[in-house]
Design an enzyme around this catalytic site. Structure first.
Site: not given
Length: 195
Positions: A110-112
């Site tokens: 997961l990466h923002m």
DNA sequence: GTTCTAGAAC
DNA sequence: GTTCTAGAAC
């Protein structure tokens, strides 16, 4: 003798790819050179191929592969995302930043994305790059948090919508200009730089 | 995710 | 002839 050996070995047998490109972020988040800041729960790294003047990625230490693995128990984690994002906004007051996730991520974990709106960077090269940050392919942090709170998960988009979003005709993100092609867009973006 | 490059577009 | 895009990469 062939002109280019490419990925072949001396013997001519194809060389096996040892590490798949999609695990690149897992390596970057362990690399002190890439790390911008870190807490117990999250790490912020510089994007290896920044698509704007400022382009960071925020990832959890917890092994969550993508937005589609999120559930209600991760709401506190996302609140931490926002807390650190607010800090980064203060540290970069001279830039206009936005935070969000790609609807269909390519990299594991997961990466923002935290990215400045100038979109001026030599690594910004393709229509797909552009559309992944300037169309609904880019899902704002607030919308992810809202969907998670309301439904307990993040829905996948259809392959048709995926294709359609990334094929959206070029449109400047700061005015009504419609560039002819990518070089035209990149020239135009420079004209928005002078304040 | 990027790199490479064939062939479309100009 | 040169620029630009889009699809394969084992």
């Amino acid at each position: 003798m062939s002109k280019r050996l490419g990925k072949e070995t001396v013997s001519g047998t194809p060389a096996k790819q040892s590490k798949h490109w999609s695990i690149g972020l897992l390596e970057s988040m362990r690399d002190p050179e890439c790390i911008v800041k870190q807490t117990k729960k999250i790490v912020v790294i510089r994007d290896k191929y920044p698509k704007a003047k400022i382009h960071y990625l925020m990832l959890p230490h917890e092994n969550i592969s993508s937005i589609h693995k999120l559930n209600s128990t991760h709401i506190d984690l996302l609140k931490e995302f926002n807390k650190i994002y607010e800090e980064i906004k203060i540290e970069n007051e001279d830039h206009s930043l936005k935070a969000g996730f790609h609807a269909v991520p390519s990299m594991q974990r997961l990466h923002m994305h935290i990215i400045s709106k100038d979109m001026v960077s030599p690594c910004l090269k393709t229509k797909m790059h552009w559309n992944s940050f300037t169309t609904d392919f880019f899902i704002n942090y607030e919308d992810i948090l809202k969907e998670l709170k309301e439904t307990g998960s993040i829905k996948k988009i259809s392959p048709d919508l995926h294709k359609k979003l990334l094929a959206t005709p070029l449109q400047c993100n700061q005015c009504s200009f419609k560039p002819k092609n990518m070089p035209d867009l990149k020239d135009h973006l420079m004209s928005h730089m002078n304040v």
